[in-house]
Design a protein around this motif. Structure first.
Motif, short mmCIF file in Angstrom:
data_model
loop_
_atom_site.label_atom_id
_atom_site.label_comp_id
_atom_site.label_asym_id
_atom_site.label_seq_id
_atom_site.Cartn_x
_atom_site.Cartn_y
_atom_site.Cartn_z
N ASP B 162 14.14 -8.67 4.86
CA ASP B 162 14.98 -8.18 5.96
C ASP B 162 16.59 -8.51 5.75
N LEU B 163 16.76 -9.88 5.48
CA LEU B 163 18.14 -10.35 5.49
C LEU B 163 18.49 -9.51 4.12
N ALA B 164 17.88 -9.48 3.02
CA ALA B 164 18.50 -8.83 1.97
C ALA B 164 18.76 -7.53 2.17
N ALA B 165 17.98 -6.77 3.13
CA ALA B 165 18.20 -5.31 3.29
C ALA B 165 19.32 -4.81 4.14
N GLU B 166 19.98 -6.09 5.03
CA GLU B 166 20.92 -5.80 5.88
C GLU B 166 22.14 -5.24 5.22
N GLY B 167 22.78 -4.03 5.78
CA GLY B 167 23.72 -3.07 5.15
C GLY B 167 23.34 -2.35 3.84
N GLN B 168 22.23 -2.63 3.38
CA GLN B 168 21.64 -1.79 2.29
C GLN B 168 21.08 -0.09 2.62
N ALA B 169 21.31 0.48 1.85
CA ALA B 169 20.47 1.91 2.02
C ALA B 169 19.03 1.65 1.46
N ILE B 170 17.91 1.40 2.31
CA ILE B 170 16.64 1.05 1.75
C ILE B 170 15.83 2.37 2.22
N SER B 171 14.47 2.42 1.42
CA SER B 171 13.68 3.57 1.86
C SER B 171 12.85 3.38 2.88
N PHE B 172 12.34 4.39 3.47
CA PHE B 172 11.24 4.03 4.82
C PHE B 172 10.15 3.20 4.13
N GLU B 173 9.64 3.40 2.96
CA GLU B 173 8.54 2.52 2.41
C GLU B 173 8.83 1.32 2.09
N HIS B 174 10.31 0.76 1.95
CA HIS B 174 10.59 -0.72 1.94
C HIS B 174 10.58 -0.96 3.57
N LEU B 175 11.17 -0.35 4.36
CA LEU B 175 11.17 -0.81 5.99
C LEU B 175 9.80 -1.25 6.30
N ARG B 176 8.84 -0.13 6.15
CA ARG B 176 7.28 -0.58 6.50
C ARG B 176 6.88 -1.80 5.79
N LEU B 177 7.29 -2.09 4.62
CA LEU B 177 6.90 -3.41 4.06
C LEU B 177 7.63 -4.56 4.74
N ILE B 178 8.83 -4.31 4.88
CA ILE B 178 9.49 -5.20 5.60
C ILE B 178 8.71 -5.83 6.98
N HIS B 179 8.47 -4.69 7.84
CA HIS B 179 8.04 -4.62 8.95
C HIS B 179 6.66 -5.49 8.87
N ALA B 239 21.41 -6.64 22.85
CA ALA B 239 21.07 -5.22 22.62
C ALA B 239 21.67 -4.66 21.65
N GLY B 240 21.51 -3.60 20.87
CA GLY B 240 22.09 -3.01 19.94
C GLY B 240 22.59 -3.84 18.63
N ALA B 241 21.94 -4.99 18.61
CA ALA B 241 22.16 -5.83 17.20
C ALA B 241 21.84 -5.03 16.15
N ASP B 242 20.70 -4.51 16.03
CA ASP B 242 20.35 -3.77 14.82
C ASP B 242 21.35 -2.89 14.11
N ALA B 243 21.63 -2.02 15.23
CA ALA B 243 22.72 -1.00 14.62
C ALA B 243 24.06 -1.82 14.36
N GLN B 244 24.50 -2.73 15.00
CA GLN B 244 25.78 -3.60 14.79
C GLN B 244 25.61 -4.09 13.34
N ARG B 245 24.43 -4.48 13.18
CA ARG B 245 24.23 -5.05 11.58
C ARG B 245 24.01 -4.09 10.68
#
Lengths: 296, 296
Positions: B162-179, B239-245
């Motif tokens: 999750d930290l490594a992905a911050e500000g990176q363009a990641i795929s949906f598959e990668h997001l699922r993996l993180i979650h 709130a809005g912390a995700d979008a901010q980051r």
């Protein structure tokens, strides 16, 4: 000479086991695993796993199935070093002659590398492989004993006390308490883990526990001495760091000469605790002497 | 209405058990214990312990001896929040409407409070009390399962990704993996812990695991939604912390409307996984619905 060979042989065997159990650096988690492996394979002396193996050997046990436990002890020790070195804690840049985990991987990943190693240790401790040597009841007792030793009323609590004591005038009793929790608890637990695995009776367990407490004490006293007498090159970490931080240490309380006597006394007591053990306990006795010799 | 009562009743029961098991704030370790207790008793909803209890109940088990395990799950969850909030990680000052652990106790003590809670969790998991309900083999299986779920190939690994992905363009598959690793693994393991304790057969274990995976997924999707739609006051965190980051989230991939549909689908699948369970599984079904309702 013979004991040096034993040590390096045991160290190699533990290293092999760690390599076998540790996750490979591949896939999406490669960076995280790399950070853990970096500190785990940074040239540690593997004293805690070797103590566990030697304690089991002293009870004539076949140590083949003790390796998950031995590796877990090293993972726990490594996690504690990574976290202790963090900028918010002791802020050390050098460990075993190498840049510390947070210097190489950043603070966030270093915290997580420690967290990962701690969790992984309990995965190893509850590993079905370890079941082959002992009963599930004994394995649970072993997990409980280690968890207690490294928790709030153990290693972590000791680090908290240690940080709080920095720059404070503390009593010698308080220093003993800090040492006992911070360093002694995991060393004692390592010996006790071997004792449980070796299926000793209560008397043998108590004797090995006394041995563990005394070498834990000796270990910390010698560590304090090395910080005063060693060079950064010898130590692989910053020498004189305790004095710089105005930390309470044995030499600060008693001077170097008396501290050496106290280390010797702890080693003697450790060896005395093994009086009813036969030649199979010789590595344990040698380990106690070796801890003392470190300061020469 | 009835379910709300069940929730608050279960929450109170878990709270009582935590109070019973947690160390008192006294003696030289008082500060360390205070820091752990501060975060542990900061108004958590106790979802993971309640899930474990509900899964065991779904198998008609007497949950009396499951409390050490339930409390361990909450200690693990709390440790993960304390470390996630650290300045080196998500750098959050607010959690459940209160200043985070490091804001109150400093960074070093917050790291140690997390470490202490994690170790303490394994002390609870290997607690002899828990033996009264299940065989030692089952208890070891449970410990191994939880350790795996929260380790390098689990919760901690997920936070690293999750930290490594911050500000990176990641795929949906990668997001699922993180979650899946970061949030899903512990939620699934909580349900599985209850399933092991309830001594279900393999089929029941598999069904409850499927339920756990789907509510883990629903939980994270709803969390993403709340970060978009909630206020800081509602959430008790910024709130809005995700979008901010600039974090990848379900709403960022699919928009709010489609994300809500996906959350609903996960909840439906969770409930469908329980088709062979009787009325004793109703709290689990209600919990799934409740997770969805959180975003209303």
């Amino acid at each position: 000479m013979e004991f040096k060979q034993y040590l390096s042989q045991q160290c190699a065997v533990v290293e092999q086991a760690l390599t076998r159990y540790m996750l490979p650096e591949e896939g999406p988690l490669a960076t995280h695993i790399k950070a853990m492996r970096y500190s785990l394979f940074a040239g540690g002396k593997r004293i805690r796993p070797i103590l566990a193996l030697a304690a089991a050997e002293a009870l004539h046990a076949d140590t083949q199935h003790l390796f998950p436990v031995a590796c877990a002890l090293e993972c726990i020790h490594t996690y504690s070093l990574i976290h202790d070195d963090l900028p918010a804690m002791d802020d050390d840049d050098l460990r075993r002659g190498k840049p510390t985990c947070h210097v190489v991987f950043g603070e966030a990943e270093a915290i997580l590398a420690g967290d990962g190693l701690l969790s992984f240790a309990f995965e190893l401790l509850s590993h079905p492989d370890a079941l082959q040597g002992i009963s599930p009841e004994a394995q649970l007792r072993l997990i409980n004993l280690i968890a207690k030793a490294i928790g709030p009323v153990g290693m972590v609590g000791g680090q908290s006390l240690d940080l709080a004591a920095e720059g404070q005038a503390i009593s010698f009793e308080h220093l003993r308490l800090i040492h006992g929790y911070k360093t002694g608890a995991l060393i004692t637990a390592s010996v006790q883990a071997g004792a449980i695995f070796g299926q000793g009776d209560e008397e043998q367990f108590a004797a090995l526990s006394r041995y563990g407490v005394q070498i834990g004490l000796a270990f910390q006293i010698v560590d304090d001495l090395l910080d005063v007498e060693g060079t950064t090159e010898d130590l692989g970490k910053t020498a004189g760091a305790d004095a710089q931080r105005n930390k309470a240490t044995y030499p600060a309380f008693f001077g170097v000469a008396k501290t050496k006597v106290m280390a010797r006394e702890a080693v003697d007591k450790a060896i005395a605790a093994l009086e009813n053990f036969d030649a199979k306990a010789e590595p344990l006795r040698d380990l106690a002497r070796y801890i003392y010799e470190r300061n020469k």
